[in-house]
Design a protein around this motif. Structure first.
Motif, PDB file in Angstrom:
ATOM      1  N   ALA A 240       0.807  -1.215   0.000  1.00 61.53           N
ATOM      2  CA  ALA A 240       0.000   0.000   0.000  1.00 61.53           C
ATOM      3  C   ALA A 240       0.841   1.266   0.000  1.00 61.53           C
ATOM      4  CB  ALA A 240      -0.941   0.003   1.213  1.00 61.53           C
ATOM      5  N   LEU A 241       2.124   1.156   0.336  1.00 64.26           N
ATOM      6  CA  LEU A 241       2.989   2.324   0.376  1.00 64.26           C
ATOM      7  C   LEU A 241       3.360   2.824  -1.022  1.00 64.26           C
ATOM      8  CD1 LEU A 241       5.369   1.248   3.279  1.00 64.26           C
ATOM      9  CD2 LEU A 241       3.427   2.821   3.391  1.00 64.26           C
ATOM     10  N   ALA A 242       2.914   2.132  -2.062  1.00 66.24           N
ATOM     11  CA  ALA A 242       3.158   2.596  -3.428  1.00 66.24           C
ATOM     12  C   ALA A 242       2.516   3.953  -3.676  1.00 66.24           C
ATOM     13  CB  ALA A 242       2.635   1.568  -4.431  1.00 66.24           C
ATOM     14  N   ASP A 258      10.153  -8.740  -4.709  1.00 66.46           N
ATOM     15  CA  ASP A 258       8.937  -9.549  -4.584  1.00 66.46           C
ATOM     16  C   ASP A 258       7.675  -8.745  -4.878  1.00 66.46           C
ATOM     17  OD1 ASP A 258       9.155  -7.915  -2.404  1.00 66.46           O
ATOM     18  OD2 ASP A 258       8.922  -9.474  -0.878  1.00 66.46           O
ATOM     19  N   LEU A 259       7.809  -7.670  -5.669  1.00 62.59           N
ATOM     20  CA  LEU A 259       6.669  -6.802  -5.921  1.00 62.59           C
ATOM     21  C   LEU A 259       5.606  -7.484  -6.781  1.00 62.59           C
ATOM     22  CD1 LEU A 259       8.317  -3.342  -6.712  1.00 62.59           C
ATOM     23  CD2 LEU A 259       7.150  -4.048  -4.620  1.00 62.59           C
ATOM     24  N   VAL A 263       1.549  -3.472  -8.297  1.00 66.22           N
ATOM     25  CA  VAL A 263       2.385  -2.454  -7.673  1.00 66.22           C
ATOM     26  C   VAL A 263       3.428  -1.947  -8.668  1.00 66.22           C
ATOM     27  CG1 VAL A 263       4.013  -1.981  -5.803  1.00 66.22           C
ATOM     28  CG2 VAL A 263       2.008  -3.403  -5.376  1.00 66.22           C
ATOM     29  N   CYS A 264       3.981  -2.837  -9.460  1.00 58.71           N
ATOM     30  CA  CYS A 264       4.944  -2.438 -10.481  1.00 58.71           C
ATOM     31  C   CYS A 264       4.307  -1.465 -11.469  1.00 58.71           C
ATOM     32  CB  CYS A 264       5.474  -3.662 -11.237  1.00 58.71           C
ATOM     33  SG  CYS A 264       6.510  -4.757 -10.254  1.00 58.71           S
ATOM     34  N   ARG A 265       3.070  -1.742 -11.872  1.00 58.21           N
ATOM     35  CA  ARG A 265       2.407  -0.870 -12.832  1.00 58.21           C
ATOM     36  C   ARG A 265       2.160   0.524 -12.255  1.00 58.21           C
ATOM     37  NH1 ARG A 265      -0.079  -5.856 -14.292  1.00 58.21           N
ATOM     38  NH2 ARG A 265      -1.762  -5.548 -12.770  1.00 58.21           N
ATOM     39  N   ARG A 266       1.938   0.613 -10.954  1.00 55.58           N
ATOM     40  CA  ARG A 266       1.751   1.925 -10.342  1.00 55.58           C
ATOM     41  C   ARG A 266       3.083   2.674 -10.231  1.00 55.58           C
ATOM     42  NH1 ARG A 266      -1.212  -0.900  -5.624  1.00 55.58           N
ATOM     43  NH2 ARG A 266      -0.759   0.918  -4.306  1.00 55.58           N
ATOM     44  N   LEU A 267       4.119   1.965  -9.849  1.00 57.06           N
ATOM     45  CA  LEU A 267       5.402   2.628  -9.645  1.00 57.06           C
ATOM     46  C   LEU A 267       6.100   3.010 -10.946  1.00 57.06           C
ATOM     47  CD1 LEU A 267       6.808   0.457  -6.711  1.00 57.06           C
ATOM     48  CD2 LEU A 267       5.968   2.807  -6.573  1.00 57.06           C
ATOM     49  N   VAL A 268       5.830   2.292 -12.021  1.00 60.21           N
ATOM     50  CA  VAL A 268       6.502   2.602 -13.280  1.00 60.21           C
ATOM     51  C   VAL A 268       6.060   3.954 -13.826  1.00 60.21           C
ATOM     52  CG1 VAL A 268       4.873   1.621 -14.984  1.00 60.21           C
ATOM     53  CG2 VAL A 268       7.352   1.433 -15.369  1.00 60.21           C
ATOM     54  N   ALA A 269       4.944   4.461 -13.331  1.00 60.34           N
ATOM     55  CA  ALA A 269       4.461   5.784 -13.734  1.00 60.34           C
ATOM     56  C   ALA A 269       4.659   6.817 -12.631  1.00 60.34           C
ATOM     57  CB  ALA A 269       2.979   5.692 -14.111  1.00 60.34           C
ATOM     58  N   ASP A 270       5.483   6.512 -11.658  1.00 60.33           N
ATOM     59  CA  ASP A 270       5.701   7.429 -10.535  1.00 60.33           C
ATOM     60  C   ASP A 270       6.244   8.767 -11.043  1.00 60.33           C
ATOM     61  OD1 ASP A 270       6.029   7.033  -7.288  1.00 60.33           O
ATOM     62  OD2 ASP A 270       7.372   8.566  -8.094  1.00 60.33           O
ATOM     63  N   LEU A 285      10.324  -6.998 -12.965  1.00 65.50           N
ATOM     64  CA  LEU A 285       9.558  -6.520 -14.117  1.00 65.50           C
ATOM     65  C   LEU A 285       9.490  -7.601 -15.188  1.00 65.50           C
ATOM     66  CD1 LEU A 285      10.862  -2.859 -14.560  1.00 65.50           C
ATOM     67  CD2 LEU A 285       8.818  -3.636 -13.374  1.00 65.50           C
ATOM     68  N   ASP A 286       8.304  -7.751 -15.780  1.00 72.12           N
ATOM     69  CA  ASP A 286       8.184  -8.728 -16.867  1.00 72.12           C
ATOM     70  C   ASP A 286       8.708  -8.113 -18.169  1.00 72.12           C
ATOM     71  OD1 ASP A 286       6.141  -7.126 -18.003  1.00 72.12           O
ATOM     72  OD2 ASP A 286       4.599  -8.181 -16.863  1.00 72.12           O
ATOM     73  N   ASP A 287       8.770  -8.941 -19.207  1.00 68.91           N
ATOM     74  CA  ASP A 287       9.386  -8.512 -20.462  1.00 68.91           C
ATOM     75  C   ASP A 287       8.688  -7.314 -21.081  1.00 68.91           C
ATOM     76  OD1 ASP A 287      11.103 -10.564 -20.082  1.00 68.91           O
ATOM     77  OD2 ASP A 287      10.280 -11.883 -21.638  1.00 68.91           O
ATOM     78  N   ALA A 288       7.389  -7.204 -20.874  1.00 65.36           N
ATOM     79  CA  ALA A 288       6.647  -6.078 -21.449  1.00 65.36           C
ATOM     80  C   ALA A 288       6.860  -4.814 -20.632  1.00 65.36           C
ATOM     81  CB  ALA A 288       5.167  -6.428 -21.528  1.00 65.36           C
ATOM     82  N   LEU A 289       6.792  -4.927 -19.309  1.00 64.83           N
ATOM     83  CA  LEU A 289       6.858  -3.738 -18.471  1.00 64.83           C
ATOM     84  C   LEU A 289       8.254  -3.135 -18.435  1.00 64.83           C
ATOM     85  CD1 LEU A 289       4.849  -2.104 -16.873  1.00 64.83           C
ATOM     86  CD2 LEU A 289       5.441  -3.420 -14.836  1.00 64.83           C
TER      87      LEU A 289
END
Length: 504
Positions: A240-242, A258-259, A263-270, A285-289
């Motif tokens: 939730a700290l994202a 271990d994200l 959460v990764c999708r939210r932080l990639v647009a920080d 991160l997966d290959d697309a992200l």
């Protein structure tokens, strides 16, 4: 400091008899060097302690002393060093727990303490002692310490990797814990306060601007930050700290391996580049992200993406042209399959060929092809690869000259003759001289030009290929570092070693 005796104390060829003589005249500087020698015998260690009391601590830390050699009353610091290594007597801890604050703090960090000692440390009147215990103790004691009324103790528990997941989660959320009563900021006075970054700091170091209005907000932030950086903290407790307003918390979260994907999708647009950069290098991160930060507007984010072990090779190809990459293999390059290595070596982009040339396990055909590359930076990257024939190394220097001379000199298979030729280049290639000065194949003829360079002279003076008479002559060099290196040179004749020591 007697630089010659300090150098002699490092000399791996120092005979046992001269070692004993050196111990007999050692001062604190010489004793500090001797205490780091792996070949020091137990008897010599005991003699060194008798000569220089301060050497007991490093000798105990290095495993040269045993419990039978230490009196915890007269040498408490050495006793603490043995306790820290698990080699002390349990009764020592009961003695030292009543000692000065600094010793109690060191004791609190020791493993396998008796239960009664842990209980005494947990209720110590000095906060620093309790916090040190909270940082290093076992899971058995962390739950009680997590409920401590002071934030510094809770922050230490939050950083303790032995703490159970439930305890760490509670420290993040506060659920199930009694309210905090004190924090470093409010320790400055009896009531609510704002911390002046230039003012006194009674417990630890406060962040500039840290404040306390009674809610201990800054301290709670620091507890969460410590928990975020602790790999034992369950990710569900911090996800939730994202969306937290603190950049530091979001950046620490972005580094966790271990994200969850959401959460990764939210932080990639920080909005903060530092947060995006931390995430960009994260292998979660997966290959697309991973393609998103690789196209980021900020060069620091793009550079971080190049360090991601999962970055696709086509993306890495583009990154090599847009950001400055390091002179060591990137994780994705190091993990490339044999087929990928061949593909990278055939790339039309020299920046990509340079990246793969940094590997030191290339197939012979790929290695040799890169050695013949028309780009000097590619050649310089592969030049230190083991297995390159002398003819190829010489061809590199003929084609590219001084631009690759240092890298060729760093090749572990460079022959004595090649090193002599490189050392004799005029004007001298100073970076090549530094490589030659430490090369195992360097001859006296190759080392002589190295001695002419002021920066390389101390390194060359330590090389065992120098003739013994020359090593002995360097003992009187005007440069203290060069003289010390000569004293540490294993080619120094024993007679010259003996002359450095005072007569008995």
């Amino acid at each position: 400091m007697n630089v010659l005796l300090c150098g002699l104390a490092e000399n791996p060829a120092l005979p046992a008899e001269l070692m004993d003589r050196l111990i007999a005249v050692a001062d604190t500087d010489v004793a500090d060097v001797l205490a780091r020698r792996a070949d020091l015998t137990h008897d010599q260690a005991v003699a060194l302690v008798a000569r220089v009391e301060e050497s007991a601590l490093p000798l105990a830390c290095g495993g040269h002393l045993t419990a039978a050699d230490i009196d915890p009353v007269t040498r408490p610091d050495a006793a603490l060093a043995l306790l820290d290594r698990g080699a002390g007597a349990p009764w020592w801890a009961r003695l030292l727990v009543t000692g000065p604050v600094a010793r109690r703090e060191r004791l609190a960090a020791c493993p396998d303490l008796p239960s009664d000692v842990v209980e005494a440390l947990a209720t110590d009147p000095e906060l620093g002692v309790v916090a040190e215990l909270a940082l290093w103790t076992t899971s058995r004691w962390t739950a009680g310490l997590a409920a401590h009324p002071h934030a510094e103790v809770r922050r230490a528990v939050a950083a303790n990797e032995a703490a159970p997941a439930a305890v760490l989660a509670a420290l993040v959320t506060g659920d199930g814990l009694p309210p905090l009563r004190r924090c470093p900021a409010c320790d400055r006075g009896e009531g609510p306060s704002v911390h002046d970054p230039r003012g006194p700091r009674p417990h630890g170091v406060l962040s500039p601007g840290a404040s306390c209005d009674g809610s201990h907000e800054s301290a709670v932030h620091d507890i969460r930050l410590a928990a975020l950086r602790n790999p034992a903290t369950p990710v569900h407790a911090v996800a939730a700290l994202a969306d937290h307003p603190s950049r530091l918390l979001r950046q620490a979260l972005a580094a966790r391996p271990d994200l969850p994907a959401d959460v990764c999708r939210r932080l990639v647009a920080d909005p903060v580049a530092g947060v995006r950069a931390e995430l960009a290098a994260n292998a979660v991160l997966d290959d697309a992200l991973v393609r998103v930060p690789a196209a980021d507007r900020d060069p620091a984010v793009r550079r971080a993406a190049a360090y991601n072990p999962r970055v696709p090779l086509d993306v890495l190809d583009r990154l090599a042209d847009t950001v400055r990459l390091p002179a060591e293999p990137l994780p994705r390059i190091a993990a490339a399959s044999p087929a990928e290595v061949g593909e990278l070596a055939r790339s039309g982009n020299p920046a990509v060929r340079m990246l793969v040339a940094q590997r030191r396990d290339l197939p012979a055909d790929v290695r040799d092809a890169l050695a013949a590359d028309p780009d000097a930076k590619v050649v310089a990257s592969v030049a230190a690869h083991p297995g390159l024939a002398e003819a190829r190394l010489r061809a590199m220097v003929r084609r590219h000259g001084d631009r690759v001379a240092a890298a060729v000199a760093a090749n572990p298979d460079a022959s004595p003759a090649l090193l002599e030729d490189l050392a004799g280049r005029r004007p001298p290639v100073r970076k090549a001289l530094r490589e030659i000065a430490r090369h195992r194949h360097a001859t006296a003829a190759a080392l002589l030009p190295c001695l002419e360079d002021a920066r390389t002279r101390p390194v060359a003076a330590a090389h065992p290929a120098l003739p013994p008479p020359l090593v002995a002559a360097l003992l009187t060099d005007a440069d203290r570092q060069t003289a010390s290196s000569a004293a540490a040179n294993p080619s120094l004749p024993p007679s010259a070693m003996s002359r450095l020591l005072p007569r008995r």
